[in-house]
Scaffold this active site. Structure first.
Site, PDB file in Angstrom:
ATOM      1  N   ASP A 184       0.826  -1.201   0.000  1.00  0.00           N
ATOM      2  CA  ASP A 184       0.000   0.000   0.000  1.00  0.00           C
ATOM      3  C   ASP A 184       0.868   1.261   0.000  1.00  0.00           C
ATOM      4  O   ASP A 184       2.078   1.189   0.213  1.00  0.00           O
ATOM      5  CB  ASP A 184      -1.067  -0.050   1.111  1.00  0.00           C
ATOM      6  CG  ASP A 184      -0.501   0.039   2.508  1.00  0.00           C
ATOM      7  OD1 ASP A 184       0.217   1.017   2.776  1.00  0.00           O
ATOM      8  OD2 ASP A 184      -0.794  -0.847   3.325  1.00  0.00           O
TER       9      ASP A 184
HETATM   10  N1  URA Z   1      -0.258  -5.406   4.753  1.00  0.00           N
HETATM   11  C1  URA Z   1      -0.541  -4.092   4.786  1.00  0.00           C
HETATM   12  O1  URA Z   1      -1.238  -3.620   5.693  1.00  0.00           O
HETATM   13  N2  URA Z   1      -0.054  -3.315   3.806  1.00  0.00           N
HETATM   14  C2  URA Z   1       0.720  -3.793   2.826  1.00  0.00           C
HETATM   15  O2  URA Z   1       1.154  -3.032   1.968  1.00  0.00           O
HETATM   16  C3  URA Z   1       1.023  -5.158   2.807  1.00  0.00           C
HETATM   17  C4  URA Z   1       0.521  -5.952   3.793  1.00  0.00           C
END
Ligand code: URA
Length: 259
Positions: free
Chosen positions: A103
């Site tokens: 993310d």
């Molecule tokens: N879990 C998350 O909260 N964000 C990510 O980018 C990957 C795994």
């Protein structure tokens, strides 16, 4: 395969540029200078060099990126900077896509490749590559959180709650924990800690399978890796080894980056 085609496939050179380079004498094949763009070579068998450096034949490209925060995992976007925008123009080969997702607020290891089969294997539930995250937490990591993750913590999905697959986790400091995931639900690590009553302040992916995030690779930088290294992303590690690595190289990650 023609020598000029080999170069235009293995580098971002056009066929014309490759031919000019070959004519200039910059290329050897099996130790012999070849100046003919139409010379036939066996990719993967013949040893090719360009200005003295080996050009290793690879059917696909594998780019290991240290994704910084603030960049989205997408191939293109109208308004936001994407991970592909971080590549130098000469590395923006057609067909490259991120194999998986981090993310916008998460940094760390991301593979970008045009090898669709490997991407599929990395993401399919059957052979899902194990991924290891380092989470900086608001509150201390506890044994209760560890067993809730091990039992398969429930996450809200619309009107229902669904269990995650059992996940191993381990503290490397009071508020720093490593989590191993074998699936990829939306914002999974952040939501797992939220479901356990804690909060993830910073998140870094430190390893996929047996391939760690190189400690000397700054955020925003990347390396070209070989197919055999990329395929090691499908292999399992042990969380205790990943924690050892994290303790050595990443326990001060957010201190170093000043965040
Ligand atoms: N879990 C998350 O909260 N964000 C990510 O980018 C990957 C795994």
């Amino acid at each position: 395969m023609r020598l000029d085609r080999f170069f235009s496939e293995q580098t971002a050179l056009s066929r014309k540029e490759a031919a000019a380079l070959i004519r200039s004498g910059a290329v050897t094949v099996n130790g012999v200078q070849l100046r003919k763009p139409d010379a036939a070579i066996q990719p993967g068998t013949d040893a090719v060099t360009l200005r003295g450096k080996p050009v290793v034949y690879q059917k696909f490209r594998y780019i290991l990126l240290h994704k910084p925060t603030g960049v989205i995992t997408a191939s293109r976007d109208k308004s936001q900077k994407t991970v592909l925008d971080l590549l130098r123009p000469e590395d923006r080969f057609a067909g490259l896509t991120p194999a998986g997702r981090l993310d916008k607020d998460t940094s760390g290891l991301l593979l970008i490749t045009d090898d669709g089969q490997l991407t599929h294997k990395m993401l399919s539930p059957k052979s899902h590559a194990p991924k290891y995250y380092l989470a900086a937490l608001r509150d201390p990591f506890t044994k209760q959180i560890q067993s809730a993750f091990r039992d398969g913590i429930l996450l809200r999905e619309g009107d229902t709650e669904e269990p995650c697959l059992p996940a191993e986790s381990e503290a490397i400091a009071e508020r720093l924990a490593v989590v191993e995931l074998h699936e990829g639900k939306y914002h999974q690590v952040r939501r797992m800690f939220a479901a356990a009553g804690n909060f993830v302040e910073q998140l870094l992916r430190i390893q996929i399978g047996c391939v760690p995030l190189p400690p000397d690779l700054p955020a925003g930088s990347y390396l070209h890796i070989l197919d055999k290294d990329a395929n090691n992303m499908l292999m399992k590690s042990h969380i205790s080894e990943v924690c050892e690595f994290a303790r050595c190289y990443y326990s001060s990650y957010w201190i170093k980056s000043g965040k």
